[in-house]
Design a protein around this motif. Structure first.
Motif, PDB file in Angstrom:
ATOM      1  N   PHE A 261      32.312  29.556  41.093  1.00  0.00           N
ATOM      2  CA  PHE A 261      31.690  30.878  41.158  1.00  0.00           C
ATOM      3  C   PHE A 261      30.328  30.870  40.447  1.00  0.00           C
ATOM      4  O   PHE A 261      29.365  31.438  40.941  1.00  0.00           O
ATOM      5  CB  PHE A 261      32.608  31.950  40.559  1.00  0.00           C
ATOM      6  CG  PHE A 261      32.079  33.334  40.806  1.00  0.00           C
ATOM      7  CD1 PHE A 261      32.231  33.913  42.056  1.00  0.00           C
ATOM      8  CD2 PHE A 261      31.391  34.026  39.828  1.00  0.00           C
ATOM      9  CE1 PHE A 261      31.702  35.172  42.319  1.00  0.00           C
ATOM     10  CE2 PHE A 261      30.876  35.279  40.081  1.00  0.00           C
ATOM     11  CZ  PHE A 261      31.033  35.855  41.332  1.00  0.00           C
ATOM     12  N   ARG A 262      30.267  30.184  39.285  1.00  0.00           N
ATOM     13  CA  ARG A 262      28.977  30.066  38.581  1.00  0.00           C
ATOM     14  C   ARG A 262      27.943  29.409  39.491  1.00  0.00           C
ATOM     15  O   ARG A 262      26.789  29.801  39.509  1.00  0.00           O
ATOM     16  CB  ARG A 262      29.125  29.214  37.310  1.00  0.00           C
ATOM     17  CG  ARG A 262      29.693  29.962  36.130  1.00  0.00           C
ATOM     18  CD  ARG A 262      29.394  29.248  34.818  1.00  0.00           C
ATOM     19  NE  ARG A 262      29.619  27.819  34.843  1.00  0.00           N
ATOM     20  CZ  ARG A 262      30.764  27.213  34.550  1.00  0.00           C
ATOM     21  NH1 ARG A 262      31.834  27.917  34.227  1.00  0.00           N
ATOM     22  NH2 ARG A 262      30.845  25.892  34.581  1.00  0.00           N
TER      23      ARG A 262
ATOM     24  N   VAL B 277      21.014  29.473  32.989  1.00  0.00           N
ATOM     25  CA  VAL B 277      21.787  28.744  31.988  1.00  0.00           C
ATOM     26  C   VAL B 277      23.236  29.157  32.249  1.00  0.00           C
ATOM     27  O   VAL B 277      23.517  30.347  32.410  1.00  0.00           O
ATOM     28  CB  VAL B 277      21.375  29.161  30.549  1.00  0.00           C
ATOM     29  CG1 VAL B 277      22.248  28.461  29.516  1.00  0.00           C
ATOM     30  CG2 VAL B 277      19.903  28.871  30.308  1.00  0.00           C
ATOM     31  N   GLU B 278      24.153  28.175  32.308  1.00  0.00           N
ATOM     32  CA  GLU B 278      25.549  28.506  32.611  1.00  0.00           C
ATOM     33  C   GLU B 278      26.444  28.316  31.394  1.00  0.00           C
ATOM     34  O   GLU B 278      26.203  27.439  30.575  1.00  0.00           O
ATOM     35  CB  GLU B 278      26.066  27.596  33.737  1.00  0.00           C
ATOM     36  CG  GLU B 278      25.372  27.802  35.063  1.00  0.00           C
ATOM     37  CD  GLU B 278      25.991  26.950  36.174  1.00  0.00           C
ATOM     38  OE1 GLU B 278      27.168  26.535  36.051  1.00  0.00           O
ATOM     39  OE2 GLU B 278      25.296  26.706  37.176  1.00  0.00           O
TER      40      GLU B 278
ATOM     41  N   SER C 118      27.827  38.371  33.366  1.00  0.00           N
ATOM     42  CA  SER C 118      29.087  37.871  32.810  1.00  0.00           C
ATOM     43  C   SER C 118      30.311  38.398  33.551  1.00  0.00           C
ATOM     44  O   SER C 118      30.320  39.526  34.029  1.00  0.00           O
ATOM     45  CB  SER C 118      29.186  38.267  31.335  1.00  0.00           C
ATOM     46  OG  SER C 118      30.418  37.851  30.779  1.00  0.00           O
ATOM     47  N   ASP C 119      31.335  37.554  33.594  1.00  0.00           N
ATOM     48  CA  ASP C 119      32.638  37.959  34.098  1.00  0.00           C
ATOM     49  C   ASP C 119      33.346  38.707  32.963  1.00  0.00           C
ATOM     50  O   ASP C 119      32.928  38.622  31.807  1.00  0.00           O
ATOM     51  CB  ASP C 119      33.427  36.690  34.470  1.00  0.00           C
ATOM     52  CG  ASP C 119      34.739  36.992  35.184  1.00  0.00           C
ATOM     53  OD1 ASP C 119      34.938  38.138  35.611  1.00  0.00           O
ATOM     54  OD2 ASP C 119      35.563  36.063  35.308  1.00  0.00           O
ATOM     55  N   VAL C 120      34.409  39.440  33.281  1.00  0.00           N
ATOM     56  CA  VAL C 120      35.188  40.112  32.236  1.00  0.00           C
ATOM     57  C   VAL C 120      36.353  39.233  31.796  1.00  0.00           C
ATOM     58  O   VAL C 120      36.520  38.933  30.623  1.00  0.00           O
ATOM     59  CB  VAL C 120      35.727  41.485  32.722  1.00  0.00           C
ATOM     60  CG1 VAL C 120      36.704  42.059  31.695  1.00  0.00           C
ATOM     61  CG2 VAL C 120      34.576  42.455  32.941  1.00  0.00           C
ATOM     62  N   ASN C 121      37.175  38.802  32.758  1.00  0.00           N
ATOM     63  CA  ASN C 121      38.394  38.065  32.430  1.00  0.00           C
ATOM     64  C   ASN C 121      38.140  36.566  32.324  1.00  0.00           C
ATOM     65  O   ASN C 121      37.957  35.889  33.328  1.00  0.00           O
ATOM     66  CB  ASN C 121      39.464  38.332  33.498  1.00  0.00           C
ATOM     67  CG  ASN C 121      39.818  39.811  33.555  1.00  0.00           C
ATOM     68  OD1 ASN C 121      40.056  40.426  32.532  1.00  0.00           O
ATOM     69  ND2 ASN C 121      39.812  40.374  34.742  1.00  0.00           N
ATOM     70  N   MET C 122      38.105  36.081  31.068  1.00  0.00           N
ATOM     71  CA  MET C 122      37.890  34.650  30.829  1.00  0.00           C
ATOM     72  C   MET C 122      38.770  34.225  29.665  1.00  0.00           C
ATOM     73  O   MET C 122      39.082  35.040  28.799  1.00  0.00           O
ATOM     74  CB  MET C 122      36.422  34.383  30.459  1.00  0.00           C
ATOM     75  CG  MET C 122      35.429  34.701  31.560  1.00  0.00           C
ATOM     76  SD  MET C 122      33.723  34.383  31.048  1.00  0.00           S
ATOM     77  CE  MET C 122      33.407  35.765  29.943  1.00  0.00           C
ATOM     78  N   PRO C 123      39.146  32.938  29.627  1.00  0.00           N
ATOM     79  CA  PRO C 123      39.903  32.441  28.466  1.00  0.00           C
ATOM     80  C   PRO C 123      38.989  32.358  27.241  1.00  0.00           C
ATOM     81  O   PRO C 123      37.775  32.530  27.375  1.00  0.00           O
ATOM     82  CB  PRO C 123      40.339  31.037  28.917  1.00  0.00           C
ATOM     83  CG  PRO C 123      39.339  30.633  29.951  1.00  0.00           C
ATOM     84  CD  PRO C 123      38.905  31.911  30.630  1.00  0.00           C
TER      85      PRO C 123
END
Length: 122
Positions: free
Chosen positions: A14-15, A30-31, A52-57
């Motif tokens: 996705f990035r 920048v990733e 930014s995504d919301v749900n990440m570890p």
């Protein structure tokens, strides 16, 4: 001089899609793989916008934005949340943390690029 955008998502594919869309529009990217990784990239370099995504570890997007806004250099950096979350509760949390725009996945690149163009500071 081109603008630099920090893209934070735990999905590398996705990035890649987001990065390709942004690079195609002339931005530097920048990733980072999660919020903690992203905070490490906020090391004083100029970041014009954060996606930014919301749900990440490790550290979720809302916690990351809250932490990023504590850093003087990034206090006013605009943030777009790009996420599958579309609930008002989550949007309210994002807004409270300092999120400026909310784009729901699956996203259309023109919609994201339009939001980026509106928010990116000269």
């Amino acid at each position: 001089m081109s603008k630099t955008i920090l893209v934070v998502d735990d999905s590398s594919s996705f990035r890649q899609v987001v990065s390709m869309a942004l690079k195609g529009a002339g931005y530097d990217v920048v990733e980072a793989g999660d919020g903690k990784d992203a905070l490490g990239k906020l090391d004083g370099r100029k970041i014009n916008l954060i996606v930014s995504d919301v749900n990440m570890p490790v550290m979720d997007g809302i916690s990351f934005v809250t932490a990023a806004k504590q850093l003087a250099a990034y206090k006013f950096t605009p943030v777009i949340m790009l996420t599958t979350e579309s609930g008002d509760d989550m949007k309210a949390k994002g807004k409270a943390a300092g999120v400026k725009a909310w784009v729901v996945k699956p996203f259309q690149p023109p919609i994201l690029l339009d939001a980026v163009a509106k928010l990116i500071l000269p």
